[in-house]
Design a protein around this motif. Structure first.
Motif, PDB file in Angstrom:
ATOM      1  N   SER A 292       5.560 146.395  14.885  1.00 35.13           N
ATOM      2  CA  SER A 292       6.640 147.505  15.455  1.00 35.13           C
ATOM      3  C   SER A 292       4.424 148.136  16.155  1.00 35.13           C
ATOM      4  O   SER A 292       4.954 149.074  17.125  1.00 35.13           O
ATOM      5  CB  SER A 292       7.235 148.341  14.964  1.00 35.13           C
ATOM      6  N   ALA A 293       3.569 148.277  15.726  1.00 34.23           N
ATOM      7  CA  ALA A 293       2.511 149.277  15.459  1.00 34.23           C
ATOM      8  C   ALA A 293       1.615 149.107  16.894  1.00 34.23           C
ATOM      9  O   ALA A 293       1.486 149.516  17.509  1.00 34.23           O
ATOM     10  CB  ALA A 293       1.345 149.294  14.141  1.00 34.23           C
ATOM     11  N   GLU A 296       4.002 150.999  19.925  1.00 33.66           N
ATOM     12  CA  GLU A 296       3.703 152.152  19.678  1.00 33.66           C
ATOM     13  C   GLU A 296       2.291 152.390  20.785  1.00 33.66           C
ATOM     14  O   GLU A 296       1.487 153.547  20.617  1.00 33.66           O
ATOM     15  CB  GLU A 296       3.585 152.395  18.956  1.00 33.66           C
ATOM     16  N   ALA A 297       1.493 150.866  20.501  1.00 32.70           N
ATOM     17  CA  ALA A 297       0.522 151.788  20.833  1.00 32.70           C
ATOM     18  C   ALA A 297      -0.247 150.762  21.919  1.00 32.70           C
ATOM     19  O   ALA A 297      -0.959 151.736  23.059  1.00 32.70           O
ATOM     20  CB  ALA A 297      -0.880 150.601  20.172  1.00 32.70           C
ATOM     21  N   ARG A 302       7.355 146.080  24.659  1.00 33.06           N
ATOM     22  CA  ARG A 302       7.826 146.584  23.735  1.00 33.06           C
ATOM     23  C   ARG A 302       8.864 145.572  22.444  1.00 33.06           C
ATOM     24  O   ARG A 302       8.076 144.388  22.466  1.00 33.06           O
ATOM     25  CB  ARG A 302      10.173 146.935  24.455  1.00 33.06           C
ATOM     26  N   TYR A 303       9.440 146.751  21.224  1.00 34.40           N
ATOM     27  CA  TYR A 303       9.541 146.444  20.316  1.00 34.40           C
ATOM     28  C   TYR A 303      10.418 145.867  20.276  1.00 34.40           C
ATOM     29  O   TYR A 303      11.376 147.187  20.348  1.00 34.40           O
ATOM     30  CB  TYR A 303       8.627 146.972  19.115  1.00 34.40           C
TER      31      TYR A 303
END
Length: 448
Positions: A292-293, A296-297, A302-303
């Motif tokens: 998931s990181a 975010e980066a 998309r996760y």
């Protein structure tokens, strides 16, 4: 003797004598139910009970692994090593550290390893091991103490001419280093050939880290070439985000394709710009963080924790995570979305239902014992370098890896055609090729 009845009797006996070991039953059944053409052509293997003997490990070792955590508490795990077949060479196969590990898992992996190792054409037998220890979230000190305790028991069963483990899920360069250090300390020998996957500076091989992922992509490329296609401009999805997945992504990109999705145990990430390999390595290998990181980066990503990575449309699917991760429903989705080829980077990641869906849809399917043989093949090349006190260049080692994968592909197609299937029946080709190579050696060596 009726060959089909004989096969069913062997399978029933394996299930009875190994009760509750579902993955082992699945692996054995998948092989046995393709062997009728080989046994009909070689009735001598029926008379000497080769199939039954091949399904029974030569040795199974289970042991206690006590260790001390950072708070001074005593922990206890269980260790395993199943030495399945030494007909072609010393037992060879990885160690898996994961909470799911039990005897059935290790036996399924070891059984697969017999045929995978035989397919490489290199002098290695089949084995597997591991523990229900989970290295995730553990400090380096805790991992070291566990590995030292694990090797304190296991060392008595190992040797460069006896049994040569490597890494698998949860066992990377860090763990191999700790294991090798303890083996060296106990035996007072720098026996480089007793473990593979070592650091290049102390007996390892260039390209070993990359080998399983690279090899799966090389095999997929060979499959595509039989239909006049290649990776150039193709979309791929890769399940997993560990060592095998990372280097499968790297090689797909090198061959002109784009990997748009990968996964971990929490979910999957989609990046239509193509998975950023450097960011993925930082997150998974350096930070040891969740996937998931990545989203975010990376604004383009998309996760999702829902659904499957195999829901993402692609031309090539590379399941590289764990066993039975791709089921019949996933396979149906891939087929509906136009997948051309599936190559297993993990061990038995596709369920029997999924394989049947691919077969009916005429999707190219490379089973793990063929498609992911590159890792153990390069381990055997590491053993070769250790024996001669050499270190080959990355380019030389990768060239040998690529040739091994081409040879595996060629032999699978030729055997499938010779034993009543189509050349595209890689399951038949891999199973029969591996079986015949091991059976010939077992026959020559007598009833042992």
């Amino acid at each position: 003797m009726n060959v089909s009845a004989h096969i069913e009797a062997v399978y029933a006996d394996v299930c009875r004598r190994n009760a509750g070991e579902r993955e082992f039953h699945q692996a054995v059944g998948e092989v046995l139910h393709t062997l009728a053409p080989a046994l009909e052509r070689h009735p001598e293997y029926l008379d000497t009970r080769i199939a039954e003997r091949m399904c029974e490990p030569e040795r199974q070792v289970i042991f206690r692994v006590p260790w001390v955590d950072d708070q001074g508490g005593v922990r206890v795990n269980r260790g395993f090593r199943v030495e399945f077949s030494s007909a072609l060479g010393p037992y060879k196969g990885g160690l898996r550290f994961h909470p799911s590990v039990d005897l059935g898992i290790v036996k399924f992996l070891g059984f697969e390893q017999i045929f995978k190792n035989a397919l490489t054409g290199l002098a290695i037998g089949g084995g597997k091991g591991g523990s229900d220890f989970d290295p995730k979230g553990r400090s380096d000190g805790e991992v070291m103490r566990f590995c030292q305790s694990f090797m304190t028991e296991l060392h008595r069963h190992l040797g460069e001419h006896t049994d040569v483990p490597a890494g698998d899920i949860g066992v990377g360069g860090r763990e191999i280093g700790y294991l090798f250090g303890q083996y060296k300390r106990i035996t007072n020998r720098f026996e480089a050939g007793v473990l593979t996957g070592k650091g290049v500076a102390w007996g390892g091989s260039h390209a070993r880290t990359e080998a399983t992922g690279y090899g799966a992509v090389y095999f997929a490329a060979e499959m595509l070439a039989t239909r006049g296609q290649d990776f150039e401009g193709r979309r791929a999805v890769v399940s997993g985000s560990g060592n095998v997945a990372v280097y499968a992504i790297e090689k797909v990109r090198a061959l002109g394709g784009s990997v748009v999705a990968c996964s971990d145990s929490g979910g999957y990430v989609v990046d239509e710009a193509g998975i950023d390999l450097e960011l993925l390595k930082e997150i998974k290998e350096v930070r040891r963080a969740r996937l998931s990181a990545y989203a975010e980066a990376k604004p383009s990503a998309r996760y999702s924790e829902r659904g499957s990575v195999f829901d993402v449309p692609c031309d090539v699917a590379l399941p590289c995570a764990t066993q039975n991760e791709l089921d019949g429903q996933d396979a149906g989705t891939l087929v509906k979305n136009g997948v051309l080829a599936v190559a297993e980077g993990a061990n038995m990641p596709c369920t029997p239902e999924a394989i049947e869906v691919f077969r009916e849809a005429d999707v190219l399917f490379g089973p793990g014992k063929a498609a992911n043989a590159g890792g153990v093949a390069t381990s055997a090349l590491e053993m070769q370098q250790n024996a001669s006190r050499e270190l080959w260049t990355f380019e030389r080692t990768e060239a040998r890896l690529a040739q091994v994968m081409r040879d595996v592909h060629t032999h699978c197609r030729a055997t499938a055609a010779a034993y009543g299937g189509t050349p595209d029946d890689y399951v038949l080709g891999a199973n029969v090729t591996g079986f015949l190579r091991v059976a010939e050696a077992m026959t020559a060596q007598g009833v042992v």
